[in-house]
Each structure stands twice: as C-alpha cells, then as structure tokens.
Enzyme design. Structure first.
Site, short mmCIF file in Angstrom:
data_model
loop_
_atom_site.label_atom_id
_atom_site.label_comp_id
_atom_site.label_asym_id
_atom_site.label_seq_id
_atom_site.Cartn_x
_atom_site.Cartn_y
_atom_site.Cartn_z
N GLU B 35 0.70 -1.19 -0.01
CA GLU B 35 -0.14 0.06 0.14
C GLU B 35 0.89 1.38 0.00
OE1 GLU B 35 -3.02 -0.24 -0.71
OE2 GLU B 35 -3.51 -2.10 -0.03
N GLU B 64 -5.35 4.65 -1.06
CA GLU B 64 -4.19 3.77 -0.72
C GLU B 64 -3.67 3.98 0.66
OE1 GLU B 64 -4.29 1.27 -2.47
OE2 GLU B 64 -4.06 1.77 -4.59
N HIS B 67 -5.68 2.36 3.02
CA HIS B 67 -5.41 0.99 3.06
C HIS B 67 -4.11 0.61 3.97
CE1 HIS B 67 -7.73 0.53 -0.92
NE2 HIS B 67 -8.65 0.83 -0.16
N GLU B 135 -1.83 -3.03 -9.29
CA GLU B 135 -3.09 -3.58 -8.75
C GLU B 135 -3.33 -4.87 -8.88
OE1 GLU B 135 -5.06 -1.75 -7.00
OE2 GLU B 135 -4.18 0.05 -7.50
N GLU B 165 -8.73 -3.58 -4.81
CA GLU B 165 -7.74 -3.72 -5.83
C GLU B 165 -8.40 -3.89 -7.11
OE1 GLU B 165 -5.43 -2.06 -4.73
OE2 GLU B 165 -4.74 -3.31 -2.88
N HIS B 168 -9.78 -0.50 -8.58
CA HIS B 168 -8.77 0.45 -9.08
C HIS B 168 -8.37 -0.19 -10.15
CE1 HIS B 168 -7.57 1.36 -4.54
NE2 HIS B 168 -8.84 2.02 -4.81
FE LIG Z 1 -5.24 -0.27 -4.99
#
Ligand SMILES: [Fe+2]
Lengths: 88, 189
Positions: B35, B64, B67, B135, B165, B168
């Site tokens: 991350e 991110e 995360h 990702e 992910e 993304h």
């Molecule tokens: Fe991501």
C-alpha cells in the site's frame, strides 16, 4: 468525556463507513464516467446522508477531521483524548 | 493538502494474537506491491499525467493511504500482546531487535521499502499499465494472505482490500481507454 466503545458506537461508526464506501466508490467511478447523471445524483444523495450521520457521530463522540475541518464547536480538546482508529 | 480523518476506511478486527500472520502482512505494508508503494506511485505520477486522469490518480492514491492504515492496524493488533519469545518464534526476532514492536516499512522478509519498487516513466500509457499491473499484483497478494490465515475477522478485512484492488485495476483500464480515445481523436484532425 471519554468515549464509550459500546455497540452504539460501533454501529454508528459502521454506518458512516458504509456511506463512505459508497462515496469512495462513486468518486472513482465518476473520475472515469464524469457524464453519468445517475451516478452524480446518487453521489449528491449520499453527501446529504453523510452530513446527517457525521453530525450525529461528531456531536456524540468526537470530531473526525483535523485543522478545524469538522463542523462543530469544541468545548474540550477531544482530538487527543478519544482513541485512535487502530485502538478501537 | 491532505486532511486526516480519524477513522478506518473499513473495520479491522482480529480474533487472536498472531505475530506470524503480522509478519506476512508486512508484504502489503512495505513490500513492492504494498500500500505504501501504491500510494506513493500514483500520487507521484499525477503531476505529469494528462489532465483527464489526474483526478483518478489523486483519489486512488489517497485511498491507498487509508489501506496502509488498515494494514498497520492489522499488524499492530496481531502483535500488541505478543511476548519477545512469541515474536522470535514467528520469525520477527530480527525485527524486534531493531524496532521493538514498532511498525516499519519492510516486506515480509524484513527488506526495507525502496523507491525502486515504483516507476514514473512520464509516458501516460506506460505509467497506467504499470498501475494496472501493480493493482493485479496487490490483488494476488491479498488472495495469498487470505489463504494463509484461518482468522475469519482478518479475512473479512483482507477481502475488502482485495476487492478494492479489483476496482482500482478496472478504473485504471478505463483511464487507458480514455487516453487512447483522446489520442485517436487528435490523429483524425
Ligand atoms: Fe489499490
């Protein structure tokens, strides 16, 4: 005032996290679909919903944002008193 | 500028002290596809990417960091009650010797994070393909991590991150299409 980490706290926090999930998801979607009127409308709808839940959270517990970004007057410096995200 | 919001993006609960799993999770903290790498990669690329994609890189880069905080919370909660002996048995002896129970930006093998994990080519298609690959690698890592634990609470948070992910990657693919369309428009003038 210290925060009571009870069921009411977690359920309100989860409610806010759920609304924020929708907003993050819509934000990224709109970044690549900026002309989707339905998504824009849904975004605005959740922004309004979020305001109410944030107000409830911040008046019951503590400000969520630093640097005066939270829309509430402070009577005590809760920011450093209330537990941090990894502590709850 | 950035503003900190004092809450996690998604709840992180763990059902037991598990320093071994904490060590494995460091792959997503300070690892090549973790991350920290993700946040720094996107936020750095955004200055020179075409305008149409700056918003996406800014928003995903910001997410991110949320995360990263979730992974930190997992590692913190999995190790906070561990004794030095337990840390040592989990392979965290060297970490403990250098950092006590502090978190540090390393991968699961204790290798410190390095900027050479990320790229900024200045070519929008090259940068976005790098982002898509990042990702997909993060998604795969989350799947391996889910397979490596039987803690259902932890699995729940990891599944959330795995799904992010996927989203993304999809958004970055759309960004590639947006840029390709723009390029072909130019060609026909
Ligand atoms: Fe991501």
């Amino acid at each position: 005032m210290s925060i009571q980490l009870d069921e009411a706290y977690y359920s309100l926090l989860h409610e806010l996290q759920a609304i924020d999930f929708v907003l993050v998801e819509l934000q990224l979607y709109l970044d690549t679909h900026p002309n989707d009127a339905a998504a824009l409308q849904q975004f605005n709808q959740f922004v309004e919903l979020r305001k109410r839940v944030v107000h409830h959270y911040e008046t019951t517990y503590e400000p969520l944002l630093q640097f005066g970004r939270s829309n509430m007057p402070v009577s005590s410096w809760q920011w450093i008193e209330a537990p941090w995200p990894w502590q709850v | 500028m950035w503003i900190y919001e004092k809450k996690l993006q998604y709840p992180v609960r763990v059902s037991k002290c598990d320093p071994m799993m904490a060590k494995l999770l460091m792959e997503q903290y300070g690892g090549a596809d973790g991350e920290l790498a993700a946040a720094l990669r996107y936020l750095n690329q955004r200055y020179t990417i075409p305008d149409k994609v700056i918003g996406l890189l800014t928003d995903i880069g910001t997410e991110e960091f949320a995360h990263l905080e979730m992974i930190a919370t997992m590692i913190y909660k999995l190790t906070k009650d561990a004794t030095p002996d337990q840390l040592k048995a989990a392979g965290l002896g060297p970490h403990f010797a250098a950092h006590d129970s502090a978190l540090f930006y390393t991968n699961a093998n204790g290798v410190p994070w390095t900027a050479s994990y990320i790229q900024a080519k200045g070519d929008p298609i090259a940068d976005l393909y790098e982002d898509i690959a990042a990702e997909e690698k993060a998604r795969a890592t989350y799947q391996w991590l889910i397979d490596l634990t039987d803690d259902v609470d932890l699995q729940d948070s990891l599944k959330f991150l795995r799904e992010r992910e996927v989203v993304h990657s999809l958004r970055f693919r759309e960004a590639v299409e947006i840029l390709k369309e723009k390029q072909s428009e130019k060609r026909f003038y």
